[in-house]
Design a protein around this motif. Structure first.
Motif, PDB file in Angstrom:
ATOM      1  N   LYS A  39       0.828  -1.216   0.000  1.00 32.33           N
ATOM      2  CA  LYS A  39       0.000   0.000   0.000  1.00 32.33           C
ATOM      3  C   LYS A  39       0.856   1.257   0.000  1.00 32.33           C
ATOM      4  N   GLU A  40       1.964   1.229   0.714  1.00 32.45           N
ATOM      5  CA  GLU A  40       2.893   2.374   0.709  1.00 32.45           C
ATOM      6  C   GLU A  40       3.436   2.642  -0.691  1.00 32.45           C
ATOM      7  N   ASN A  41       3.509   1.598  -1.499  1.00 28.06           N
ATOM      8  CA  ASN A  41       4.053   1.725  -2.847  1.00 28.06           C
ATOM      9  C   ASN A  41       2.987   1.895  -3.922  1.00 28.06           C
ATOM     10  N   GLY A  42       1.726   2.072  -3.515  1.00 30.58           N
ATOM     11  CA  GLY A  42       0.692   2.416  -4.488  1.00 30.58           C
ATOM     12  C   GLY A  42      -0.350   1.370  -4.793  1.00 30.58           C
ATOM     13  N   LEU A  43      -0.345   0.229  -4.104  1.00 30.44           N
ATOM     14  CA  LEU A  43      -1.429  -0.736  -4.282  1.00 30.44           C
ATOM     15  C   LEU A  43      -2.659  -0.177  -3.580  1.00 30.44           C
ATOM     16  N   LEU A  60      -7.645 -19.643  -8.581  1.00 33.99           N
ATOM     17  CA  LEU A  60      -7.947 -18.368  -7.943  1.00 33.99           C
ATOM     18  C   LEU A  60      -7.729 -17.256  -8.956  1.00 33.99           C
ATOM     19  N   GLY A  61      -8.486 -16.180  -8.811  1.00 35.62           N
ATOM     20  CA  GLY A  61      -8.277 -14.964  -9.585  1.00 35.62           C
ATOM     21  C   GLY A  61      -7.881 -13.850  -8.637  1.00 35.62           C
ATOM     22  N   HIS A  62      -6.862 -13.087  -9.002  1.00 35.80           N
ATOM     23  CA  HIS A  62      -6.372 -11.991  -8.165  1.00 35.80           C
ATOM     24  C   HIS A  62      -6.498 -10.683  -8.949  1.00 35.80           C
ATOM     25  N   LEU A  63      -7.237  -9.741  -8.387  1.00 44.18           N
ATOM     26  CA  LEU A  63      -7.392  -8.419  -8.981  1.00 44.18           C
ATOM     27  C   LEU A  63      -6.575  -7.433  -8.158  1.00 44.18           C
ATOM     28  N   PHE A  64      -5.671  -6.716  -8.824  1.00 47.49           N
ATOM     29  CA  PHE A  64      -4.832  -5.721  -8.172  1.00 47.49           C
ATOM     30  C   PHE A  64      -5.115  -4.367  -8.807  1.00 47.49           C
ATOM     31  N   GLU A  65      -5.386  -3.369  -7.968  1.00 45.50           N
ATOM     32  CA  GLU A  65      -5.596  -2.005  -8.455  1.00 45.50           C
ATOM     33  C   GLU A  65      -4.475  -1.133  -7.910  1.00 45.50           C
ATOM     34  N   TYR A  66      -3.850  -0.377  -8.818  1.00 45.65           N
ATOM     35  CA  TYR A  66      -2.713   0.472  -8.477  1.00 45.65           C
ATOM     36  C   TYR A  66      -3.027   1.925  -8.802  1.00 45.65           C
ATOM     37  N   GLU A  67      -2.304   2.818  -8.129  1.00 44.07           N
ATOM     38  CA  GLU A  67      -2.441   4.247  -8.405  1.00 44.07           C
ATOM     39  C   GLU A  67      -2.081   4.559  -9.861  1.00 44.07           C
ATOM     40  N   ASP A  68      -1.024   3.914 -10.352  1.00 40.47           N
ATOM     41  CA  ASP A  68      -0.554   4.144 -11.720  1.00 40.47           C
ATOM     42  C   ASP A  68       0.482   3.080 -12.079  1.00 40.47           C
ATOM     43  N   ASP A  69       1.059   3.186 -13.263  1.00 45.67           N
ATOM     44  CA  ASP A  69       2.039   2.187 -13.707  1.00 45.67           C
ATOM     45  C   ASP A  69       3.311   2.217 -12.864  1.00 45.67           C
ATOM     46  N   LYS A  70       3.675   3.374 -12.339  1.00 42.54           N
ATOM     47  CA  LYS A  70       4.860   3.449 -11.476  1.00 42.54           C
ATOM     48  C   LYS A  70       4.629   2.685 -10.175  1.00 42.54           C
ATOM     49  N   SER A  71       3.430   2.769  -9.656  1.00 41.59           N
ATOM     50  CA  SER A  71       3.089   2.021  -8.440  1.00 41.59           C
ATOM     51  C   SER A  71       3.173   0.522  -8.696  1.00 41.59           C
ATOM     52  N   PHE A  72       2.680   0.101  -9.853  1.00 43.22           N
ATOM     53  CA  PHE A  72       2.772  -1.306 -10.234  1.00 43.22           C
ATOM     54  C   PHE A  72       4.232  -1.755 -10.215  1.00 43.22           C
ATOM     55  N   GLN A  73       5.107  -0.963 -10.834  1.00 43.41           N
ATOM     56  CA  GLN A  73       6.528  -1.314 -10.899  1.00 43.41           C
ATOM     57  C   GLN A  73       7.165  -1.347  -9.514  1.00 43.41           C
TER      58      GLN A  73
END
Length: 87
Positions: A39-43, A60-73
């Protein structure tokens, strides 16, 4: 609440239903250690669901939502750490 700009959906297959249950048990044991870092990194949100539409498949299916592509990285090294340390 922040709006997600990047969504990632991943599926995870297991050989047996017991393997799936063991994975779920292990994640519940360690998630409090890793979720704050993610979460600190944008998840923004992580949702896991059991996929029931395939007979004989434990999935299983996992859905991840991020602030942006940088957060994903920024979160990828944390997921790699989980994989290395918790397998």
């Amino acid at each position: 609440m922040s709006k997600s700009k990047l969504i990632n959906y991943t599926t995870q297959d297991f050989q047996t239903e017991k393997d799936l249950e063991l994975n779920d048990f292990r994640w519940n044991q360690i998630k409090d250690k890793y979720l704050p870092k993610l979460k600190e990194n944008g998840l923004l949100r992580m949702v896991t669901t059991k996929i029931w539409n395939k007979e004989g498949v434990s999935r299983l299916g996992h859905l991840f939502e991020y602030e942006d592509d940088k957060s994903f990285q920024k979160c990828q090294p944390i997921f790699q750490e989980i994989e290395r340390n918790e397998k």
